[in-house]
Motif scaffolding. Structure first.
Motif, PDB file in Angstrom:
ATOM      1  N   PRO A 175       0.795  -1.234   0.000  1.00 38.43           N
ATOM      2  CA  PRO A 175       0.000   0.000   0.000  1.00 38.43           C
ATOM      3  C   PRO A 175       0.827   1.284   0.000  1.00 38.43           C
ATOM      4  N   GLN A 176       2.145   1.172  -0.095  1.00 40.20           N
ATOM      5  CA  GLN A 176       2.974   2.380  -0.029  1.00 40.20           C
ATOM      6  C   GLN A 176       2.981   3.161  -1.335  1.00 40.20           C
ATOM      7  N   VAL A 177       2.626   2.527  -2.419  1.00 47.50           N
ATOM      8  CA  VAL A 177       2.546   3.225  -3.705  1.00 47.50           C
ATOM      9  C   VAL A 177       1.239   2.861  -4.397  1.00 47.50           C
ATOM     10  N   VAL A 178       0.884   3.663  -5.371  1.00 55.51           N
ATOM     11  CA  VAL A 178      -0.240   3.358  -6.263  1.00 55.51           C
ATOM     12  C   VAL A 178       0.267   3.493  -7.691  1.00 55.51           C
ATOM     13  N   VAL A 179      -0.429   2.882  -8.628  1.00 58.72           N
ATOM     14  CA  VAL A 179      -0.012   2.932 -10.034  1.00 58.72           C
ATOM     15  C   VAL A 179      -0.881   3.944 -10.765  1.00 58.72           C
ATOM     16  N   ARG A 180      -0.234   4.906 -11.378  1.00 61.59           N
ATOM     17  CA  ARG A 180      -0.917   5.940 -12.152  1.00 61.59           C
ATOM     18  C   ARG A 180      -0.231   6.065 -13.514  1.00 61.59           C
ATOM     19  N   GLY A 181      -0.968   5.802 -14.585  1.00 64.27           N
ATOM     20  CA  GLY A 181      -0.400   5.901 -15.918  1.00 64.27           C
ATOM     21  C   GLY A 181       0.755   4.944 -16.154  1.00 64.27           C
ATOM     22  N   GLY A 182       0.712   3.804 -15.472  1.00 71.34           N
ATOM     23  CA  GLY A 182       1.760   2.816 -15.633  1.00 71.34           C
ATOM     24  C   GLY A 182       2.976   3.038 -14.756  1.00 71.34           C
ATOM     25  N   PHE A 183       2.978   4.119 -13.959  1.00 72.45           N
ATOM     26  CA  PHE A 183       4.097   4.418 -13.079  1.00 72.45           C
ATOM     27  C   PHE A 183       3.695   4.195 -11.623  1.00 72.45           C
ATOM     28  N   SER A 184       4.621   3.668 -10.837  1.00 77.68           N
ATOM     29  CA  SER A 184       4.398   3.525  -9.403  1.00 77.68           C
ATOM     30  C   SER A 184       4.741   4.848  -8.726  1.00 77.68           C
ATOM     31  N   VAL A 185       3.771   5.447  -8.054  1.00 81.91           N
ATOM     32  CA  VAL A 185       3.975   6.734  -7.388  1.00 81.91           C
ATOM     33  C   VAL A 185       3.554   6.610  -5.935  1.00 81.91           C
ATOM     34  N   THR A 186       4.138   7.444  -5.092  1.00 83.45           N
ATOM     35  CA  THR A 186       3.765   7.418  -3.679  1.00 83.45           C
ATOM     36  C   THR A 186       2.333   7.913  -3.505  1.00 83.45           C
ATOM     37  N   ARG A 187       1.679   7.464  -2.424  1.00 79.88           N
ATOM     38  CA  ARG A 187       0.308   7.877  -2.134  1.00 79.88           C
ATOM     39  C   ARG A 187       0.240   9.403  -2.018  1.00 79.88           C
ATOM     40  N   LEU A 188      -0.918   9.955  -2.338  1.00 79.29           N
ATOM     41  CA  LEU A 188      -1.064  11.407  -2.348  1.00 79.29           C
ATOM     42  C   LEU A 188      -0.795  12.007  -0.975  1.00 79.29           C
ATOM     43  N   ASP A 189      -1.293  11.373   0.086  1.00 81.92           N
ATOM     44  CA  ASP A 189      -1.069  11.930   1.423  1.00 81.92           C
ATOM     45  C   ASP A 189       0.420  12.028   1.732  1.00 81.92           C
ATOM     46  N   ARG A 190       1.155  10.970   1.356  1.00 81.58           N
ATOM     47  CA  ARG A 190       2.600  10.985   1.583  1.00 81.58           C
ATOM     48  C   ARG A 190       3.278  12.033   0.700  1.00 81.58           C
ATOM     49  N   THR A 191       2.830  12.164  -0.538  1.00 85.06           N
ATOM     50  CA  THR A 191       3.412  13.139  -1.454  1.00 85.06           C
ATOM     51  C   THR A 191       3.205  14.564  -0.938  1.00 85.06           C
ATOM     52  N   LEU A 192       2.009  14.853  -0.424  1.00 81.70           N
ATOM     53  CA  LEU A 192       1.739  16.185   0.102  1.00 81.70           C
ATOM     54  C   LEU A 192       2.654  16.518   1.279  1.00 81.70           C
ATOM     55  N   VAL A 193       2.882  15.542   2.142  1.00 80.63           N
ATOM     56  CA  VAL A 193       3.785  15.761   3.274  1.00 80.63           C
ATOM     57  C   VAL A 193       5.210  15.962   2.775  1.00 80.63           C
ATOM     58  N   ASP A 194       5.651  15.142   1.837  1.00 77.90           N
ATOM     59  CA  ASP A 194       7.012  15.251   1.316  1.00 77.90           C
ATOM     60  C   ASP A 194       7.245  16.586   0.607  1.00 77.90           C
ATOM     61  N   CYS A 195       6.212  17.091  -0.083  1.00 80.35           N
ATOM     62  CA  CYS A 195       6.361  18.331  -0.852  1.00 80.35           C
ATOM     63  C   CYS A 195       6.274  19.581   0.014  1.00 80.35           C
ATOM     64  N   TRP A 196       5.780  19.435   1.217  1.00 80.61           N
ATOM     65  CA  TRP A 196       5.566  20.604   2.088  1.00 80.61           C
ATOM     66  C   TRP A 196       6.803  21.503   2.192  1.00 80.61           C
ATOM     67  N   PRO A 197       7.973  20.984   2.543  1.00 84.71           N
ATOM     68  CA  PRO A 197       9.134  21.871   2.679  1.00 84.71           C
ATOM     69  C   PRO A 197       9.745  22.311   1.347  1.00 84.71           C
ATOM     70  N   LEU A 198       9.304  21.723   0.234  1.00 88.93           N
ATOM     71  CA  LEU A 198       9.878  22.060  -1.070  1.00 88.93           C
ATOM     72  C   LEU A 198       9.250  23.309  -1.674  1.00 88.93           C
TER      73      LEU A 198
END
Length: 212
Positions: A30-53
């Protein structure tokens, strides 16, 4: 591009690619989801990771929109945030998620919650309260259930044209058939005269209690 990899993978950063080594990470559900054939991190995790960027002023927008569009939930964001105890400006993100969990759905509502509509004399408003009336469900910004008062905050760029104003009037009339008084405050007034808005709200609530 930011790429999450398991700790000990031996991979290193490359031009335009930054690697984040995560303990216990696996590029599979459950740590990733597949979008357009690519494995990407879950949105909640992505939002947290992008916060300081992002620049500080741009950080809340994507989080608020994701929750409003039901792409994630405040509960999932809390869980993702718990995985990053040393995140830059973590306290601000935590406070934002707390406001979203309380039902705030815009920066204006969050500001109002923090500076106007909490504290002595204010009821525990139910935010985004669903009311079934006239064959439809209406969601109320801030509903004082005992007093039957709904406080609506009109944003700076919304409710400005006649068509939207007509929709608001029809909506308020429907709520009146259920004994609900709608009180509206504009973006400009809320920010320019918060003490006045607070005192008027308290007076309206007190009047409704005394007349019930």
């Amino acid at each position: 591009m930011y790429v999450d990899v398991p700790t000990g993978s031996g991979l290193r950063d490359r031009p335009h690619v930054a690697l984040r080594h995560r303990i216990g990470f696996a590029a599979e559900p459950p740590q990733v989801v597949v979008r357009g054939g690519f494995s990407v991190t879950r949105l909640d995790r992505t939002l947290v990771d992008c916060w300081p960027l992002l620049p500080p002023g741009d950080r809340p927008g994507p989080v608020i929109r994701a929750v409003n569009d039901r792409l994630t939930t405040s509960q999932r964001l809390v869980a993702a945030l718990a995985e990053e105890p040393h995140l830059t400006d973590r306290a601000t993100l935590r406070a934002l998620v707390h406001r979203l969990a309380a039902g705030c759905r815009s920066p204006l509502e969050i500001w109002g919650h923090d500076h106007v509509f909490t504290g002595p004399g204010m009821p525990a408003f139910v935010r985004q309260a669903p009311i079934r009336v006239g064959g439809r469900t209406i969601y109320l910004d801030m509903f004082a259930e005992t007093e039957r008062v709904n406080v609506e905050l009109d944003g700076a760029t919304t409710h400005g044209d006649p068509a939207e104003r007509e929709i608001d009037l029809r909506r308020d009339a429907l709520l009146a058939t259920r004994g609900i008084l709608v009180v509206r405050f504009t973006h400009r007034r809320l920010l320019a005269n918060p003490d006045e808005v607070r005192q008027q709200t308290l007076a309206i609530l007190a009047n409704r209690r005394s007349s019930s």
